[in-house]
Design a protein around this motif. Structure first.
Motif, PDB file in Angstrom:
ATOM      1  N   HIS A  83      -8.750   0.014 -14.938  1.00 59.16           N
ATOM      2  CA  HIS A  83      -7.975  -1.174 -15.305  1.00 59.16           C
ATOM      3  C   HIS A  83      -8.874  -2.370 -15.556  1.00 59.16           C
ATOM      4  O   HIS A  83      -8.557  -3.487 -15.146  1.00 59.16           O
ATOM      5  N   CYS A 124      -8.696   5.596 -15.250  1.00 63.64           N
ATOM      6  CA  CYS A 124      -8.746   4.204 -15.717  1.00 63.64           C
ATOM      7  C   CYS A 124      -9.003   3.268 -14.540  1.00 63.64           C
ATOM      8  O   CYS A 124      -8.374   3.380 -13.490  1.00 63.64           O
ATOM      9  N   CYS A 165      -4.938   0.547 -21.421  1.00 67.66           N
ATOM     10  CA  CYS A 165      -4.669   0.367 -19.986  1.00 67.66           C
ATOM     11  C   CYS A 165      -3.280  -0.254 -19.790  1.00 67.66           C
ATOM     12  O   CYS A 165      -3.018  -1.384 -20.202  1.00 67.66           O
ATOM     13  N   ALA A 166      -2.414   0.488 -19.153  1.00 67.58           N
ATOM     14  CA  ALA A 166      -1.028   0.042 -18.974  1.00 67.58           C
ATOM     15  C   ALA A 166      -0.927  -1.116 -17.978  1.00 67.58           C
ATOM     16  O   ALA A 166      -0.061  -1.978 -18.099  1.00 67.58           O
ATOM     17  N   ALA A 167      -1.822  -1.134 -17.007  1.00 66.91           N
ATOM     18  CA  ALA A 167      -1.796  -2.197 -15.999  1.00 66.91           C
ATOM     19  C   ALA A 167      -2.175  -3.531 -16.645  1.00 66.91           C
ATOM     20  O   ALA A 167      -1.505  -4.547 -16.434  1.00 66.91           O
ATOM     21  N   CYS A 182      -1.700   4.788 -18.135  1.00 67.28           N
ATOM     22  CA  CYS A 182      -2.988   4.406 -18.718  1.00 67.28           C
ATOM     23  C   CYS A 182      -3.510   5.592 -19.527  1.00 67.28           C
ATOM     24  O   CYS A 182      -3.272   6.739 -19.174  1.00 67.28           O
TER      25      CYS A 182
HETATM   26 ZN   LIG Z   1      -5.507   1.178 -16.513  1.00 71.78          ZN
END
Ligand SMILES: [Zn+2]
Ligand SMILES: Nc1nc2c(ncn2[C@@H]2O[C@H](COP(=O)(O)OP(=O)(O)O)[C@@H](O)[C@H]2O)c(=O)[nH]1
Ligand SMILES: [Mg+2]
Length: 346
Positions: A282, A280, A288-290, A275
């Motif tokens: 989320h 983060c 945001c990678a999630a 992220c």
């Molecule tokens: Zn995130």
């Protein structure tokens, strides 16, 4: 008693006369039913034990091995010591507190039990798994009432997002999966059943021991809520040398302060590292990678939501623990001040 194993021969060898090693099978209002090689005893903790106990978790719990002085004529025992635990499965105690309640000690497996019907909820199982993660016991998923389910695969499919876990599909009615469960609970092994009320835990215990020992929803008369209740935790010895602990259902398992989400959500923890922001949450943050993983179908949205929900809960419990600590400190200070004053003016 065939629960006996090498671990216990050391303390057993150093026992004084009229002392015994035993295992707590049941607790009722500070009285314990203790299983020993010589039979069952009713015990209480010694005065010294109670004086030295600092937390509720210092007291014996179901599954604990204890050393007790035996008053043979009366069938009674005085518990002197709890032997070190190999695992402790606990949850947050009910109410406005951060205290932990020990559900079962020295379990090798915690069986998270769910029924194969509309009550099945993968997010609830996920929550139980968090509670098992820091217990020292191994999590195992048990899916019940297979006899009444046409498509167990539908449910098995949903378990995939939880990672690689042993899963047993069973029926107490037609015996599906019972042998396999029994094989896991061989000599010296202990399992504990946990899961919502009504999923069939007690019926399963009865099937495992081949006896109608535990009260079940089908047999017991209704209570005022129109539902049956198993009201206590109990350790039951199995014919093949294992032991199983049945627990009453709880509406919702509350997380304890010591719980660590990372162990149960390695996938989300890994994603978090990518992220853009270190902190983060989320939610709506850029980069945001999630969230991206959810959008790409690599992470279930429900799993991410459940993770965030539990994170909020844990933050809350932690905060409460800190408040309690401060209160305790203040109380101590006050007491010390009073004492000092007393010394001066007495
Ligand atoms: Zn995130
Ligand atoms: N069809 C079916 N019903 C079951 C099975 N196991 C339990 N039940 C029923 O589910 C209800 C709740 O069972 P119980 O063992 O008391 O659940 P507990 O609250 O988890 O201990 C009872 O009416 C049981 O008869 C099973 O394997 N198949
Ligand atoms: Mg029950």
């Amino acid at each position: 008693m065939n629960q006996w194993n090498e671990k216990l021969s050391a303390p057993a060898a150093s026992l004084a006369e009229r002392q015994a090693v035993g295992r707590i099978a049941l607790e009722h209002k500070h009285t314990y039913r203790i299983l020993t090689e010589g039979g069952e005893l009713l015990g209480r903790v010694s005065g010294k034990f109670a004086f030295e106990a600092l937390a509720t978790s210092d007291y014996p719990a179901v599954g604990d091995w204890v050393i007790a002085d035996v008053l043979e004529a009366e069938g009674k025992a005085v518990i002197q010591r709890v032997l070190p635990r190999t695992s402790s499965f606990s949850r947050k105690a009910a109410g406005f507190t951060s205290d932990e309640q020990l559900i079962a000690a020295n379990a090798d497996y915690v069986f998270v039990v769910s029924s194969l019907n509309r009550d099945f909820n993968v997010r609830r199982i996920e929550r139980y798994l968090v509670a098992v993660a820091d217990s020292g016991a191994e999590p195992v998923i048990v899916l019940t009432k297979a006899d009444a389910c046409l498509n167990p695969e539908h449910y098995m499919e949903q378990l995939k997002s939880l990672g690689d876990l042993p899963v047993f599909v069973v029926s107490a009615l037609d015996g599906t999966g019972i042998e396999e469960l029994l094989a896991l609970l061989g000599p010296g092994k202990t399992g504990v059943f946990t899961g919502s009320s009504g999923v069939g835990k007690s019926t399963l215990v009865n099937r495992l021991i081949g006896d109608a020992r535990m009260d079940t929803g089908g047999i017991r008369e209704s209570d005022e809520r129109g539902k049956h209740t198993t009201t206590h935790r109990e350790l039951i010895l199995l014919p093949n040398g294992g032991a199983i602990i049945d627990t009453p259902g709880m509406r919702e398992l509350q997380l304890a302060e010591t719980e660590d989400l990372d162990a149960s959500f390695p996938d989300i923890e890994r994603l978090s590292e990518s992220c853009r922001f270190r902190d983060c949450r989320h939610q709506a943050e850029a980069g945001c990678a999630a969230r991206q993983a959810v959008a790409e179908g690599e992470l279930e949205e429900g799993r991410l939501r459940n993770y965030m929900k539990m994170q909020r809960e844990l933050a809350h419990v932690e905060q409460r623990a800190k408040q309690q600590e401060k209160l305790q400190e203040k109380r101590m200070e006050k007491r010390t001040r009073k004492r000092r004053k007393g010394e001066r003016y007495d």
